[in-house]
Write a protein that holds these residues in place. Sequence first.
Motif, PDB file in Angstrom:
ATOM      1  N   CYS A 123      -7.831  -1.321   4.929  1.00 20.36           N
ATOM      2  CA  CYS A 123      -6.572  -0.581   4.981  1.00 20.36           C
ATOM      3  C   CYS A 123      -6.844   0.916   4.921  1.00 20.36           C
ATOM      4  CB  CYS A 123      -5.671  -0.985   3.806  1.00 20.36           C
ATOM      5  SG  CYS A 123      -5.258  -2.754   3.750  1.00 20.36           S
ATOM      6  N   ASN A 124      -5.828   1.684   5.260  1.00 21.79           N
ATOM      7  CA  ASN A 124      -5.955   3.132   5.107  1.00 21.79           C
ATOM      8  C   ASN A 124      -5.687   3.518   3.655  1.00 21.79           C
ATOM      9  OD1 ASN A 124      -3.168   3.121   4.748  1.00 21.79           O
ATOM     10  ND2 ASN A 124      -2.702   4.030   6.751  1.00 21.79           N
ATOM     11  N   GLY A 125      -5.636   4.809   3.384  1.00 24.49           N
ATOM     12  CA  GLY A 125      -5.498   5.259   2.007  1.00 24.49           C
ATOM     13  C   GLY A 125      -4.178   4.919   1.372  1.00 24.49           C
ATOM     14  N   ARG A 126      -3.150   4.568   2.180  1.00 25.19           N
ATOM     15  CA  ARG A 126      -1.854   4.168   1.637  1.00 25.19           C
ATOM     16  C   ARG A 126      -1.703   2.659   1.572  1.00 25.19           C
ATOM     17  NH1 ARG A 126      -0.415   7.958   5.396  1.00 25.19           N
ATOM     18  NH2 ARG A 126       0.584   6.412   6.735  1.00 25.19           N
ATOM     19  N   GLY A 127      -2.769   1.938   1.951  1.00 26.76           N
ATOM     20  CA  GLY A 127      -2.712   0.490   1.902  1.00 26.76           C
ATOM     21  C   GLY A 127      -2.185  -0.165   3.154  1.00 26.76           C
ATOM     22  N   GLU A 128      -2.043   0.593   4.248  1.00 30.65           N
ATOM     23  CA  GLU A 128      -1.571   0.019   5.506  1.00 30.65           C
ATOM     24  C   GLU A 128      -2.758  -0.532   6.287  1.00 30.65           C
ATOM     25  OE1 GLU A 128       0.258   3.421   7.166  1.00 30.65           O
ATOM     26  OE2 GLU A 128       2.117   3.221   5.987  1.00 30.65           O
ATOM     27  N   PRO A 129      -2.634  -1.725   6.878  1.00 27.28           N
ATOM     28  CA  PRO A 129      -3.783  -2.389   7.513  1.00 27.28           C
ATOM     29  C   PRO A 129      -4.396  -1.578   8.654  1.00 27.28           C
ATOM     30  CG  PRO A 129      -1.960  -3.922   7.206  1.00 27.28           C
ATOM     31  CD  PRO A 129      -1.423  -2.558   6.900  1.00 27.28           C
ATOM     32  N   LEU A 130      -5.730  -1.576   8.690  1.00 31.10           N
ATOM     33  CA  LEU A 130      -6.493  -1.017   9.808  1.00 31.10           C
ATOM     34  C   LEU A 130      -7.240  -2.113  10.555  1.00 31.10           C
ATOM     35  CD1 LEU A 130      -8.087   2.142   8.111  1.00 31.10           C
ATOM     36  CD2 LEU A 130      -6.105   2.084   9.639  1.00 31.10           C
ATOM     37  N   ASP A 131      -7.155  -3.346  10.058  1.00 35.13           N
ATOM     38  CA  ASP A 131      -7.934  -4.439  10.639  1.00 35.13           C
ATOM     39  C   ASP A 131      -7.138  -5.299  11.605  1.00 35.13           C
ATOM     40  OD1 ASP A 131      -6.212  -5.638   8.856  1.00 35.13           O
ATOM     41  OD2 ASP A 131      -7.774  -6.333   7.475  1.00 35.13           O
ATOM     42  N   GLY A 132      -5.941  -4.861  11.963  1.00 36.70           N
ATOM     43  CA  GLY A 132      -5.139  -5.624  12.894  1.00 36.70           C
ATOM     44  C   GLY A 132      -4.376  -6.771  12.267  1.00 36.70           C
ATOM     45  N   GLY A 133      -4.508  -6.961  10.976  1.00 41.42           N
ATOM     46  CA  GLY A 133      -3.817  -8.035  10.283  1.00 41.42           C
ATOM     47  C   GLY A 133      -2.432  -7.621   9.831  1.00 41.42           C
TER      48      GLY A 133
END
Length: 495
Positions: A123-133
Amino acid sequence: MAAHDGTADPVPAKGPDPAGAGPGSPLSDPLSVPRVGHSDVRELRGPLLVLGDAAGVGWDEFATVAVSGQPERHGLVLEVDGDETTLQVLEGTEGMSLGGIEVRFSGRPLAVPAGPGWLGRVCNGRGEPLDGGPPVTGGTPTPVGGWPLNPVYREPPQDPVLTGISAIDALTTLVRGQKLPIFSVPGLPHLTLATQIAAQATTSSGRAFRVVFAAMGMTHADIAFIRDRLEERSAAGELVLLLNAADDPVIERILTPRIALTVAESLAYDHGSDVLVIMSDMTSYAEAVREVSAARREIPARRGYPGYLYSDLATLYERCGRVQGREGSVTIVPVLTMPAGDITHPVPDLTGYITEGQVVLDPDVDARGIYPPVDELSSLSRLMRSGAGKGRTREDHLDVAAQILSAMARARSAAELAELVGTAALSETDNAYIEFRNVVEHDLLNQGRDELRTFDETMERAWQALSLLPRRELNMLSAEFLDKYLPGPEGGARS
């Protein structure tokens, strides 16, 4: 330490999450009920938004910021002064103007759904997914500021966290529940060392071992390196990655370690895991704190940092340890770079006061081709005796570590003398110490960047180095240990 009080249920009952966080964020919750919006925006100052006519707002309250024609942003209340409220906008205020802004307060602090659903996620620093999930959901909403811990329910750190890195395991042992920072300078392989620890570390407790890696202010090349290096542990469901890039909003860096520690506390104290939290780079975090302080027009202290930097760092570092009645533990390894190698810089200086030792990386050691370039005489683990020795690592460990450090100090003095008078003028014993230092650096401390050493292999290398010294010089080791472990005829019985 922000964890639990040891007597009551540490996790709040299921309730509404912060309002309007959006469907792609772990901060959202379908039960959320927004409050009335406020539109009296009086000032935009850096990452800060000053709002008027907002009665009943509390400190640290979470808010959503609706901007006309733009995606929603998120904010946290920093200050309440009369009818004015100051918020820090997590995505920054770029592109915003005083008109067309509506702020809605949630009535509660920023919270994330903590739990095992974070394992294996990037995830990014705010906890939003970066892995496509999908967004991380399913956990109990938990304030990212953590829970205060009654000191009565603290248990002292004990038992080792073995990293597979000889320089740390042998001489500055990391202990379960400890906070042990890595001090470095720009250009040294501190990120490589941090990822190696994250990839290899484990305990012998028999409990599940988890790693939470919080990266702050990283280049995209560094982020790609972290993801590649830790891919195996992530695929095994043992790792949480929170990655804040250098071109992400600076204010996000203040949130990243708090989310990481909230997830770690849940995995440790609610799910019984031993959790290692690695935070790199804490200097980038401190720069974000300084930027917010400057935007608030606060009177600066040392080198422009706010006077409350010590307490701010403590709110992070103290969220580690062991809690009475709970099986798990949180161990923290912060990584920070010292500008110009200055260990008196406010960030390493204050970190040293809060934490329990330090692992110091040295450019001179790096120049000699040693990895990791640890300056063993400047490094220290104050809790090493709580996590090493008989029944934990090995019976001879503490005495061997003390003997090696003593001998390395003597070898350094001999090397400095050799620079003045030449090696030919040194005694046989002094030359033996210089040879010992070379063997320690190249055979014990030096290892591959993906090399995992067992503890027994590390100790074997340590004894091989000690065998180069006359037996009479090994005065910190008992005759029993010398006979049992020292290589050579009859236990290395050299005169």
